[in-house]
Design an enzyme around this catalytic site. Structure first.
Site, PDB file in Angstrom:
ATOM      1  N   LYS A 267       0.841  -1.204   0.000  1.00 43.07           N
ATOM      2  CA  LYS A 267       0.000   0.000   0.000  1.00 43.07           C
ATOM      3  C   LYS A 267       0.876   1.253   0.000  1.00 43.07           C
ATOM      4  CE  LYS A 267      -3.234   2.464   3.055  1.00 43.07           C
ATOM      5  NZ  LYS A 267      -3.885   2.433   4.383  1.00 43.07           N
ATOM      6  N   ASP A 272      -2.610  10.283   3.924  1.00 41.38           N
ATOM      7  CA  ASP A 272      -4.003   9.903   4.095  1.00 41.38           C
ATOM      8  C   ASP A 272      -4.681  10.824   5.101  1.00 41.38           C
ATOM      9  OD1 ASP A 272      -6.444   8.670   4.262  1.00 41.38           O
ATOM     10  OD2 ASP A 272      -5.739   7.042   5.557  1.00 41.38           O
ATOM     11  N   LYS A 279     -10.021  12.634   8.954  1.00 38.86           N
ATOM     12  CA  LYS A 279      -9.446  12.174  10.212  1.00 38.86           C
ATOM     13  C   LYS A 279      -9.370  13.316  11.222  1.00 38.86           C
ATOM     14  CE  LYS A 279      -6.380   8.628   8.237  1.00 38.86           C
ATOM     15  NZ  LYS A 279      -6.840   7.466   9.004  1.00 38.86           N
ATOM     16  N   ASP A 290       1.422   6.179   5.947  1.00 37.21           N
ATOM     17  CA  ASP A 290       0.452   5.249   5.370  1.00 37.21           C
ATOM     18  C   ASP A 290       0.982   4.575   4.105  1.00 37.21           C
ATOM     19  OD1 ASP A 290      -1.952   4.048   5.921  1.00 37.21           O
ATOM     20  OD2 ASP A 290      -3.151   5.407   4.713  1.00 37.21           O
ATOM     21  N   ASP A 349     -12.314   6.891   4.474  1.00 31.09           N
ATOM     22  CA  ASP A 349     -11.051   6.658   5.169  1.00 31.09           C
ATOM     23  C   ASP A 349     -10.646   5.185   5.120  1.00 31.09           C
ATOM     24  OD1 ASP A 349      -8.770   7.367   6.560  1.00 31.09           O
ATOM     25  OD2 ASP A 349      -9.714   7.147   8.523  1.00 31.09           O
ATOM     26  N   ARG A 353      -7.820  -0.405   1.229  1.00 33.62           N
ATOM     27  CA  ARG A 353      -8.337  -1.625   0.606  1.00 33.62           C
ATOM     28  C   ARG A 353      -8.838  -1.365  -0.812  1.00 33.62           C
ATOM     29  NH1 ARG A 353     -12.362  -2.172   5.544  1.00 33.62           N
ATOM     30  NH2 ARG A 353     -10.560  -1.105   6.420  1.00 33.62           N
TER      31      ARG A 353
END
Length: 497
Positions: A267, A272, A279, A290, A349, A353
């Site tokens: 990833k 992010d 967030k 991230d 968020d 995936r």
């Protein structure tokens, strides 16, 4: 830093410093005992007075020890001899490394590698010592205008070997340890860079540089238009909120033309903010980490190229940012992945995936032997396992078993969580094939369950490194994990073949 292996008596070493151990309570290690004998009890007389008890973390620097050829001798506390295990050994080596660096000993001969660690052999001792020294002396000061440099930094360490019969094996251990340490360093450097420097384009440039540095690596960069043609709607939906164009980075190490490749998917979310599901502001700066899954793929590719492993290994890094914008994903949006499966985005968020699922579908083209994805995927994994272990989930028990063993051997441990079909029930959506979140319960598992829907055609494992990839607080920084675990897994595969 230069590392070598050598056998020989400590009193005959011409060096700036010799490093030997003292066990608790005031018991000399074999090398320390030898130095004590030739110096007519010089060392034992000192510690008998209480200068050093032998507890882990204690040090004592000796000058002008009679009948020795070294400038100084550094005594390191090793705790109780019968209780010496992996973590204590690494702490002992780290103490030695930082002390040598602080005292200005530019070179040293280390006899701590001859200590008996429970269940470990000489090869493990030497390799772990190399990795631990490099890890202990790592600092990230690339962006500071005034660097806090050591005047006489440690430059060379000779790892002592008990007998010449073990010399070749120890030299191999030095080579392995140094290659892994360089891979860890690369992963740390990429992770520690801020998001305004380490963008998807910057990662792509580093992948091309890696291919330029090593003949065994070829790099291909897929641009946004390439991903559009492939139908990577999930990955591209995350990038819509950013001014930085996404990249799909593919690095290939060719070590054996015949074998099916092992594919590592990392990833690469270079920052992010959570997108529309923004967030909290506190510690949001840490979201530059991230992309540590992608960074670990870079680190492993460097390590395997250094070691010239006879395996075919492919590193795939989907790279993007996740920011709020008028074009960004909105909760409730439905996107179509490369596999054709549709996804309802309930939380923007949960973006990792989304970029991973298209990269995992892309991995099918390589007809892989196995696919391992690495991602800072869920806070739920941090709650479950803390900072000490990476979460492991897999659709293939032998692959999970091999990764767990590699973690135990390397000291970069993982812990397996279940991946039962029941968890997929939490991902049902009335409007799409899948929802991108499954609620609060079992969050780390439902995230992996989501990914499992895109890995039906090959053996696959998922490493959730949200807890292990970086440290916060006063020790803030990337850890370089799980480069040691993955490199050990690949070394084990070489032995099997």
């Amino acid at each position: 830093m230069e590392f070598t292996a050598k056998s020989g008596n400590p009193e005959k070493q011409r060096t700036a410093c010799i490093v030997v151990g003292v066990f608790e309570p005031r018991r000399l290690s074999p090398a320390a005992e030898r130095l004590d004998q030739v110096s007519d009890g010089f060392i034992s007389n000192l510690i008998r007075r209480g200068d050093l008890e032998g507890k882990i973390g204690q040090t004592l620097l000796l000058h002008n020890v009679p009948n020795t050829l070294c400038d100084r001798i550094l005594l390191i506390g090793c705790g109780r001899e019968r209780e010496l295990h992996d973590a204590q050994y690494r702490k002992i080596i780290a103490t030695a490394a930082t002390t040598l660096n602080d005292i200005g000993a530019m070179e040293a001969v280390c006899y701590l590698t001859e200590l008996h660690v429970k269940g470990r052999d000489n090869h493990w001792n030497v390799r772990q010592a190399v990795e631990t020294v490099e890890n202990s002396l790592y600092s990230f000061d690339q962006l500071k205008s005034k660097k806090d440099t050591t005047r006489r930094p440690l430059r060379k360490i000779v790892m002592s070997v008990a007998s010449r019969r073990e010399l070749q094996d120890s030299e191999d251990a030095v080579t392995e340890g140094y290659a892994i340490a360089q891979g860890v360093k690369l992963a740390k450097d990429l992770g520690n860079l801020p998001g305004n420097i380490c963008t998807p384009s910057y990662l792509a440039e580093q992948a091309l540089a890696l291919a330029h540095q090593y003949d065994s690596i070829d790099t291909e960069i897929l641009e946004q238009k390439d991903m559009e043609q492939l139908g990577m709607g999930a990955l591209l939906s995350v990038a819509k909120g950013s001014r930085q164009p996404p990249k799909l980075i593919c690095m290939r190490h060719t070590g054996n033309g015949k074998d099916k490749p092992i594919v590592l998917v990392g990833k690469g979310l270079t920052f992010d903010a959570g997108g529309i599901s923004l967030k909290p502001a506190a510690a949001m700066d840490e979201m530059k980490y991230d992309m540590c899954g992608g960074a670990s793929v870079f680190g492993v590719m460097r390590a395997v190229a250094e070691l010239k492993l006879p395996l075919n290994i492919i590193g795939v890094v989907p790279a993007s940012e996740n920011l709020p914008d008028g074009a960004a994903n909105k909760p409730g949006d439905v996107v179509t992945s490369m596999s054709g499966q549709t996804i309802e985005i309930l939380n923007t968020d949960a973006e990792g995936r989304l970029i991973l699922c298209d990269a995992l579908s892309y991995a099918e083209k390589y007809e892989p032997e196995a696919v391992i994805d690495i991602a800072t995927l869920t806070g739920a994994c941090v709650i479950a396992l803390g900072k000490h272990a990476s979460g492991l989930l897999s659709n293939h028990s032998p692959l999970a078993h091999d990764l767990l063993n590699a973690g135990k051997s390397s000291g970069d441990r993982a812990w397996e969580l279940p991946l039962w079909e029941e968890y997929n029930e939490q991902l049902k959506s009335p409007f799409a094939d899948l929802a991108n979140i499954g609620g609060r319960e079992g969050g780390a598992i439902t995230a992996a369950a989501f990914l499992s829907n895109f890995t039906k055609k090959y053996d696959w494992a998922h490493l959730d490194i949200a807890g292990s990839a970086w440290l916060g607080g006063d020790k803030k920084g990337a850890t370089g994990r799980p480069v040691p675990l993955l490199t050990q897994y690949l070394l084990d595969r070489c032995k099997e073949k």
